[in-house]
Design a protein around this motif. Structure first.
Motif, PDB file in Angstrom:
ATOM      1  N   LEU A  64       0.835  -1.205   0.000  1.00 34.44           N
ATOM      2  CA  LEU A  64       0.000   0.000   0.000  1.00 34.44           C
ATOM      3  C   LEU A  64       0.865   1.248   0.000  1.00 34.44           C
ATOM      4  O   LEU A  64       1.795   1.364   0.799  1.00 34.44           O
ATOM      5  N   ARG A  65       0.562   2.165  -0.913  1.00 33.27           N
ATOM      6  CA  ARG A  65       1.288   3.428  -0.969  1.00 33.27           C
ATOM      7  C   ARG A  65       0.467   4.523  -0.297  1.00 33.27           C
ATOM      8  O   ARG A  65      -0.735   4.634  -0.544  1.00 33.27           O
ATOM      9  N   LEU A  66       1.112   5.333   0.506  1.00 36.29           N
ATOM     10  CA  LEU A  66       0.440   6.463   1.142  1.00 36.29           C
ATOM     11  C   LEU A  66       0.083   7.517   0.099  1.00 36.29           C
ATOM     12  O   LEU A  66       0.894   7.817  -0.789  1.00 36.29           O
ATOM     13  N   SER A  67      -1.109   8.068   0.216  1.00 35.62           N
ATOM     14  CA  SER A  67      -1.492   9.134  -0.707  1.00 35.62           C
ATOM     15  C   SER A  67      -0.887  10.456  -0.244  1.00 35.62           C
ATOM     16  O   SER A  67      -0.589  10.648   0.931  1.00 35.62           O
ATOM     17  N   ARG A  68      -0.695  11.349  -1.199  1.00 34.39           N
ATOM     18  CA  ARG A  68      -0.116  12.655  -0.886  1.00 34.39           C
ATOM     19  C   ARG A  68      -1.223  13.659  -0.616  1.00 34.39           C
ATOM     20  O   ARG A  68      -2.064  13.908  -1.474  1.00 34.39           O
ATOM     21  N   GLN A  69      -1.211  14.226   0.575  1.00 33.78           N
ATOM     22  CA  GLN A  69      -2.232  15.205   0.953  1.00 33.78           C
ATOM     23  C   GLN A  69      -1.579  16.252   1.862  1.00 33.78           C
ATOM     24  O   GLN A  69      -1.555  16.098   3.089  1.00 33.78           O
ATOM     25  N   ASN A 115      -7.915   9.657  10.511  1.00 40.12           N
ATOM     26  CA  ASN A 115      -8.116   9.013   9.191  1.00 40.12           C
ATOM     27  C   ASN A 115      -6.937   8.087   8.938  1.00 40.12           C
ATOM     28  O   ASN A 115      -5.968   8.458   8.255  1.00 40.12           O
ATOM     29  N   ARG A 116      -6.980   6.905   9.470  1.00 43.81           N
ATOM     30  CA  ARG A 116      -5.813   6.035   9.468  1.00 43.81           C
ATOM     31  C   ARG A 116      -6.072   4.715   8.750  1.00 43.81           C
ATOM     32  O   ARG A 116      -5.409   3.710   9.019  1.00 43.81           O
ATOM     33  N   LEU A 117      -7.006   4.706   7.800  1.00 40.24           N
ATOM     34  CA  LEU A 117      -7.280   3.461   7.075  1.00 40.24           C
ATOM     35  C   LEU A 117      -6.058   2.977   6.289  1.00 40.24           C
ATOM     36  O   LEU A 117      -5.861   1.767   6.136  1.00 40.24           O
ATOM     37  N   GLU A 118      -5.255   3.910   5.801  1.00 41.42           N
ATOM     38  CA  GLU A 118      -4.050   3.480   5.081  1.00 41.42           C
ATOM     39  C   GLU A 118      -3.143   2.658   5.995  1.00 41.42           C
ATOM     40  O   GLU A 118      -2.607   1.624   5.591  1.00 41.42           O
ATOM     41  N   ASN A 119      -2.987   3.120   7.228  1.00 43.29           N
ATOM     42  CA  ASN A 119      -2.148   2.373   8.178  1.00 43.29           C
ATOM     43  C   ASN A 119      -2.758   1.011   8.482  1.00 43.29           C
ATOM     44  O   ASN A 119      -2.045   0.014   8.588  1.00 43.29           O
ATOM     45  N   LEU A 129      -4.767  -0.814   6.570  1.00 44.20           N
ATOM     46  CA  LEU A 129      -4.613  -1.716   5.412  1.00 44.20           C
ATOM     47  C   LEU A 129      -3.160  -2.165   5.262  1.00 44.20           C
ATOM     48  O   LEU A 129      -2.893  -3.333   4.966  1.00 44.20           O
ATOM     49  N   THR A 185       4.394   1.830   9.687  1.00 42.68           N
ATOM     50  CA  THR A 185       2.961   2.037   9.921  1.00 42.68           C
ATOM     51  C   THR A 185       2.723   2.759  11.251  1.00 42.68           C
ATOM     52  O   THR A 185       1.737   3.464  11.403  1.00 42.68           O
TER      53      THR A 185
END
Lengths: 272, 272
Positions: A127-132, A142-146, A148, A174
């Motif tokens: 999974l790649r972290l999105s840039r924001q 908002n930690r769904l990326e972590n 997953l 993570t």
């Protein structure tokens, strides 16, 4: 033990915006024998994160009292503080005077943290972290990326997963911040596009400045990691974990990692 | 009225992962005089979103009974269903057998929804949506981007804000999906990098296919919007809002928008 808005209870409103939208922030710190380690830095980060989202941060003395209360007088605890924008009507907009919800809880520290101090094996997450940039650095809910990324492995021998952003730069683990040592110089990922600015990362940067060790916040590619002399991960519960294995690469705990680990252990942040 | 795990109560566990990490999904639908409009499509989306995150979706008959219970027998209500991964230990990893939390609530429909049906003014949000293919399309609980974008304006004459992704493509409104009409053809943003796949968007795409109207999911730039003959927004509570003003551009409600609006109104989804 959990305190919600200062009261000992196990529940929050089902209309809380922290639940509805992840509209809030958190920090996790170590409580040791009644002392809140690096409290001032943690509170400052929490307050800055609240400010970035337009949430009114609870006053410092009140939150400190509550963290002390859940930490108790003995033993090591992970203390987690969550501040949300509070309960509200359905819909993304919120009233300016929203009353934030604060949740302060303590859990006994897990043994895995101590075990990693002699060296950990890490993997690379798919999974790649999105840039924001609007949320980069903030420890928001908002930690769904972590979630997953952490779900990608369940081998207990792997202590952490390294995450890259969409451009392939390494951002951190993570639940940890990443440092590399190359020719006596420190570097850590620049967190202007994604990632979380941890308190221990901030402490390492401050220590380097004090000791005259060069430490750059910069883009770090996997090739930079492979070419590094030492690699380590930090967070507020674990302190410093030397990385001893990543992909096919192996390292021994190096001198700078050992020096920083010892310094992190000895400084409990009570003279901040 | 709120049902949490089937029980009428106002609270959830302070350890719920929906709160801790936004680890869950939701859907909002319209209940009218005891009928759950387009229930089958909403449940299918909820179940697909749960599957994408590895969350066990509550069984359809149980969730339908609970939605019916909160909707009551009369009036129009917004019905919101949240499914989270459930309460858990601190930390991003979760046990495979985690028991999800379900929250079903109803609120009276706001009058703003009906008012927009004759045409709305919209603005462009400064906040850009980040690109995250692993979460694109899913109506998950990590919605801070929507919260921040919605906080950019408080002029009640502005009904909605349009959001672009980091590359400058339009993705949709903060709470709506976007369609444009150009030379009799429909187009709606491709949601493979960000955005939410709404049920009403799906219905419009299905209607277009049935009626032989070309409808493409594609990248839509602001210039495409400016050059469109008709622009409209959809969601499950509002139905269709024709856009009558955006930046310096003005539109009248066009024939295709009117046709689709009427069809959306007349089809209550009970023969899905």
């Amino acid at each position: 033990v959990i305190l919600v808005d200062g009261t000992q209870r196990e529940s929050v409103s089902a209309r809380d915006r922290g639940l509805a939208y992840g509209d809030g922030v958190f920090r996790t710190l170590l409580g040791r024998d009644g002392v809140l380690l690096h409290w001032s830095r943690h509170y400052a980060k929490l307050a800055a994160d609240c400010a970035a989202l337009g949430i009114t941060c609870p006053e410092e003395p009140m939150l400190r009292r509550e963290a002390n209360a859940v930490a108790g007088a003995a033993g090591e605890h992970a203390i987690k503080m969550i501040v949300t924008r509070g309960a509200g009507e359905r819909g993304y907009s919120y009233a300016p005077g929203a009353v934030p919800t604060r949740i302060v809880l303590a859990e006994p520290l897990r043994e895995g943290h101590a075990r990693g101090r002699s060296g950990v094996h890490v993997r690379t997450c798919r999974l790649r972290l999105s840039r924001q940039p609007a949320l980069a650095g903030i420890k928001h809910l908002n930690r769904l990326e972590n979630v997953l990324a952490r779900a990608e492995w369940n081998d207990p021998r792997i202590a952490e997963g390294l995450m890259m952003d969409g451009g392939g730069d390494l951002i951190g683990g993570t639940m940890t911040n990443l440092f590399i040592v190359t020719a006596g110089r420190l570097a850590t990922p620049l967190l202007t596009q994604c990632g979380v600015e941890g308190v221990t990362r901030e402490r390492v940067i401050a220590l380097a400045a004090k000791e005259g060790i060069e430490c750059r916040e910069q883009a770090i590619a996997p090739a930079d990691l492979a070419g590094a002399d030492e690699v380590f991960l930090v967070n507020s519960l674990a302190g410093l974990w030397p990385v001893c294995a990543w992909e096919t690469r192996r390292w021994r705990a190096g001198p700078l990692s050992s020096f920083i680990q010892q310094w992190l252990d000895e400084d409990d942040g009570q003279v901040d």
